[in-house]
Structures are given as C-alpha cells and as structure tokens.
Design a protein around this motif. Structure first.
Motif, mmCIF file in Angstrom:
data_model
loop_
_atom_site.group_PDB
_atom_site.id
_atom_site.type_symbol
_atom_site.label_atom_id
_atom_site.label_comp_id
_atom_site.label_asym_id
_atom_site.label_seq_id
_atom_site.Cartn_x
_atom_site.Cartn_y
_atom_site.Cartn_z
ATOM 1 N N ALA A 100 -10.365 42.752 10.416
ATOM 2 C CA ALA A 100 -11.347 43.305 9.477
ATOM 3 C C ALA A 100 -10.611 44.320 8.612
ATOM 4 O O ALA A 100 -10.014 45.272 9.129
ATOM 5 N N ILE A 101 -10.628 44.113 7.307
ATOM 6 C CA ILE A 101 -9.846 44.934 6.385
ATOM 7 C C ILE A 101 -10.796 45.661 5.447
ATOM 8 O O ILE A 101 -11.575 45.035 4.724
ATOM 9 N N ARG A 102 -10.714 46.984 5.470
ATOM 10 C CA ARG A 102 -11.538 47.794 4.569
ATOM 11 C C ARG A 102 -10.638 48.414 3.501
ATOM 12 O O ARG A 102 -9.785 49.246 3.812
ATOM 13 N N PRO A 103 -10.802 47.996 2.238
ATOM 14 C CA PRO A 103 -10.029 48.621 1.164
ATOM 15 C C PRO A 103 -10.690 49.930 0.742
ATOM 16 O O PRO A 103 -11.914 50.031 0.683
ATOM 17 N N VAL A 104 -9.858 50.919 0.449
ATOM 18 C CA VAL A 104 -10.348 52.241 0.074
ATOM 19 C C VAL A 104 -9.591 52.696 -1.168
ATOM 20 O O VAL A 104 -8.348 52.707 -1.173
ATOM 21 N N VAL A 105 -10.300 53.063 -2.218
ATOM 22 C CA VAL A 105 -9.660 53.554 -3.440
ATOM 23 C C VAL A 105 -9.016 54.910 -3.157
ATOM 24 O O VAL A 105 -9.658 55.816 -2.610
ATOM 25 N N VAL A 106 -7.730 55.046 -3.514
ATOM 26 C CA VAL A 106 -6.997 56.293 -3.298
ATOM 27 C C VAL A 106 -6.519 56.854 -4.637
ATOM 28 O O VAL A 106 -6.729 56.249 -5.693
ATOM 29 N N ASP A 107 -5.876 58.014 -4.596
ATOM 30 C CA ASP A 107 -5.558 58.770 -5.804
ATOM 31 C C ASP A 107 -4.151 58.448 -6.310
ATOM 32 O O ASP A 107 -3.192 59.186 -6.063
ATOM 33 N N HIS A 108 -4.044 57.329 -7.005
ATOM 34 C CA HIS A 108 -2.773 56.889 -7.586
ATOM 35 C C HIS A 108 -3.142 55.952 -8.726
ATOM 36 O O HIS A 108 -4.042 55.124 -8.592
ATOM 37 N N VAL A 109 -2.481 56.067 -9.859
ATOM 38 C CA VAL A 109 -2.880 55.288 -11.023
ATOM 39 C C VAL A 109 -1.997 54.065 -11.191
ATOM 40 O O VAL A 109 -0.808 54.106 -10.867
ATOM 41 N N PRO A 110 -2.524 52.949 -11.759
ATOM 42 C CA PRO A 110 -3.960 52.709 -12.003
ATOM 43 C C PRO A 110 -4.652 52.324 -10.703
ATOM 44 O O PRO A 110 -4.295 52.877 -9.658
ATOM 45 N N ASN A 111 -5.597 51.339 -10.727
ATOM 46 C CA ASN A 111 -6.403 50.989 -9.560
ATOM 47 C C ASN A 111 -5.530 50.831 -8.317
ATOM 48 O O ASN A 111 -4.747 49.900 -8.214
ATOM 49 N N SER A 112 -5.675 51.726 -7.346
ATOM 50 C CA SER A 112 -4.833 51.719 -6.151
ATOM 51 C C SER A 112 -5.700 51.843 -4.908
ATOM 52 O O SER A 112 -6.686 52.584 -4.891
ATOM 53 N N TYR A 113 -5.279 51.142 -3.857
ATOM 54 C CA TYR A 113 -6.063 51.070 -2.635
ATOM 55 C C TYR A 113 -5.189 51.369 -1.420
ATOM 56 O O TYR A 113 -4.011 51.022 -1.381
ATOM 57 N N GLY A 114 -5.787 52.002 -0.438
ATOM 58 C CA GLY A 114 -5.259 52.021 0.910
ATOM 59 C C GLY A 114 -6.073 51.049 1.740
ATOM 60 O O GLY A 114 -7.145 50.586 1.324
ATOM 61 N N PHE A 115 -5.587 50.737 2.935
ATOM 62 C CA PHE A 115 -6.264 49.750 3.785
ATOM 63 C C PHE A 115 -6.454 50.298 5.197
ATOM 64 O O PHE A 115 -5.588 50.987 5.731
ATOM 65 N N ARG A 116 -7.583 49.938 5.776
ATOM 66 C CA ARG A 116 -7.837 50.168 7.200
ATOM 67 C C ARG A 116 -8.054 48.807 7.845
ATOM 68 O O ARG A 116 -9.024 48.110 7.521
ATOM 69 N N LEU A 117 -7.113 48.402 8.704
ATOM 70 C CA LEU A 117 -7.160 47.101 9.355
ATOM 71 C C LEU A 117 -7.549 47.288 10.820
ATOM 72 O O LEU A 117 -6.893 48.037 11.549
ATOM 73 N N THR A 118 -8.600 46.589 11.232
ATOM 74 C CA THR A 118 -9.052 46.644 12.617
ATOM 75 C C THR A 118 -8.850 45.285 13.252
ATOM 76 O O THR A 118 -9.365 44.276 12.759
ATOM 77 N N ALA A 119 -8.076 45.255 14.347
ATOM 78 C CA ALA A 119 -7.779 44.016 15.053
ATOM 79 C C ALA A 119 -8.957 43.631 15.952
ATOM 80 O O ALA A 119 -9.832 44.456 16.243
ATOM 81 N N PRO A 120 -8.998 42.379 16.412
ATOM 82 C CA PRO A 120 -10.089 41.961 17.308
ATOM 83 C C PRO A 120 -10.215 42.826 18.554
ATOM 84 O O PRO A 120 -11.321 42.976 19.090
ATOM 85 N N ASP A 121 -9.100 43.403 19.027
ATOM 86 C CA ASP A 121 -9.167 44.241 20.221
ATOM 87 C C ASP A 121 -9.508 45.696 19.901
ATOM 88 O O ASP A 121 -9.511 46.563 20.793
ATOM 89 N N GLY A 122 -9.787 45.986 18.623
ATOM 90 C CA GLY A 122 -10.185 47.326 18.219
ATOM 91 C C GLY A 122 -9.066 48.235 17.776
ATOM 92 O O GLY A 122 -9.317 49.343 17.286
ATOM 93 N N LYS A 123 -7.809 47.810 17.912
ATOM 94 C CA LYS A 123 -6.691 48.622 17.446
ATOM 95 C C LYS A 123 -6.744 48.743 15.917
ATOM 96 O O LYS A 123 -7.124 47.792 15.223
ATOM 97 N N VAL A 124 -6.336 49.898 15.414
ATOM 98 C CA VAL A 124 -6.453 50.182 13.980
ATOM 99 C C VAL A 124 -5.089 50.535 13.390
ATOM 100 O O VAL A 124 -4.377 51.404 13.912
ATOM 101 N N LEU A 125 -4.750 49.840 12.315
ATOM 102 C CA LEU A 125 -3.617 50.182 11.467
ATOM 103 C C LEU A 125 -4.162 50.698 10.143
ATOM 104 O O LEU A 125 -4.955 50.002 9.490
ATOM 105 N N ALA A 126 -3.783 51.897 9.765
ATOM 106 C CA ALA A 126 -4.151 52.450 8.464
ATOM 107 C C ALA A 126 -2.908 52.485 7.584
ATOM 108 O O ALA A 126 -1.820 52.847 8.039
ATOM 109 N N TYR A 127 -3.075 52.082 6.338
ATOM 110 C CA TYR A 127 -1.972 52.044 5.370
ATOM 111 C C TYR A 127 -2.393 52.838 4.150
ATOM 112 O O TYR A 127 -3.404 52.531 3.511
#
Length: 220
Positions: A100-127
C-alpha cells in the motif's frame, strides 16, 4: 523501483529482471528519472523484449518529461505508452506489488512527492524524496521501520536555498519527531562530506543511522 536517475538502470539489472519492475517517480528532476529512457530501450529492443506494459507512477507531466528525454529527435516527444502504463499521482493510496503506497506532497519544486509504503505484514518504509523540512515529511515517516531520507548539504545558512533539501541536522530532527526505528541517509552529493552529514544527524537523532552506499540492502 523508486526513482530512476543516471546509473540506476544498470544497477537494477544486477538485482532483478527489468520485466518484473514497476516504477515510482518522486519528481521529474533529471537525477531522479532520466534512466527511464534506458529502461524504455531495453523493454522495446532486447532480444527477449518485455511483453505488455509495466506500471509507471509519477507526478503530472510524467509522460511528456520522459518522452522528451527518450525522443531521438530534438523537440519531439516519444510516445512511451507502448512500454509504460502511466499513472499520475493524486492524493489516493495506491496498491502496487503487494504494498500500500501513500504519496505525500513535500516541499521541493516542482511537483514532488514522498512515499509511505506499507507491506502486507505491516512493516513501513518511508521515503522522503527530495524535500525541505515540512509537516508532511513527519506525517509520511511516523513510526516507520525504515526512513530513507535525503540530506543534501550541511546546515551552514549561506549554503542552503529554501524549499529544496534537508541538512543533516534537519534530517535527524525529522527522524526524531517521526519516531522512526532506522534512519538511512541518502542523496548526499559528492561535494558534501558524508562524515559531516553523519555528525549533524547524530546531533538531532539518537537512533540507528546508516549512510547509504551503492548496493546496500536492508531487511525489515
């Protein structure tokens, strides 16, 4: 695959067959996306060309940006949709490769996103992607098992234009506020000292720190 800057496609082929790879782009600066032109050539013309299209997620304008980079004729835009099934980020969560990937708008120009990835086992990688300090960065990283975070320069004020990147101090502050379990620092350019960045991060974050190097792996 998260981002695909120069050299990334060659490294990718050491790890996995490119046929099996979907791509997520945080933003459209060349150092994060331009090796997609190499992937496009591989998928079209390798002796065993890929069948079907692979998913490509990116900010608005991703088709035109990558198409301009891969075109053989200056001023024209290659149609990449024969190879990539292109989607533009919005605010909704995306299901991709079991994550499950949640894109989040962050402060970098132009349109830029960070990501929160949640694995099936609930582990989370944030980028973080590329970003300056912002509340959205804390939101995407909260309680992450691994926070892959940029730190592009030291904290000297004269070296730091606004709305672009994090210093080591700021990356550490974000990791502390977000209560992450492991902070992995990336995007340190060759002209910035990794040791200086590490020393800054250590001033504001007391948890485990890794200074990411090419080929490094993490198991969650």
């Amino acid at each position: 695959m998260m981002d695909c800057g120069p050299g990334a496609f060659g490294e990718l082929q050491r790890i996995i067959n490119p046929r099996e790879v979907a791509v997520m782009l945080s933003h459209l600066h060349a150092d994060h996306c331009m090796d997609l032109a190499a992937m496009l050539v591989w998928r079209r013309y390798s002796p065993e060309p890929a069948t079907g299209r692979t998913h490509l997620w990116g900010p608005p304008g991703v088709c035109e940006r990558i198409g301009a980079g891969s075109s053989e004729v200056p001023g024209e835009v290659d149609d990449i949709t024969d190879t990539f099934d292109v989607h533009e980020w919005g605010t909704e969560e995306v299901q991709l490769g079991g994550f499950a990937i949640r894109p989040v708008v962050v402060d970098h120009v132009p349109n830029s996103y960070g990501f929160r990835l949640t694995a099936p086992d609930g582990k989370v990688l944030a980028y973080s992607g590329d970003t300056a300090p912002c509340d959205e960065l804390i939101d995407l990283a909260t309680d992450a098992d691994l926070f892959l975070c940029e730190a592009s320069w030291t904290h000297a004020p004269s070296e730091r234009p606004p709305h672009l990147h994090l210093s080591g101090v700021e990356a550490g502050e974000a990791a502390t506020k977000a209560n992450v379990k492991l902070l992995a620092i990336t995007h340190v350019p060759p002209w910035t000292s990794k040791q200086d960045i590490y020393d800054e991060v250590r001033r504001t974050y007391s948890g485990p720190i890794e200074m990411v190097s090419q080929g490094q792996t993490f198991e969650l």
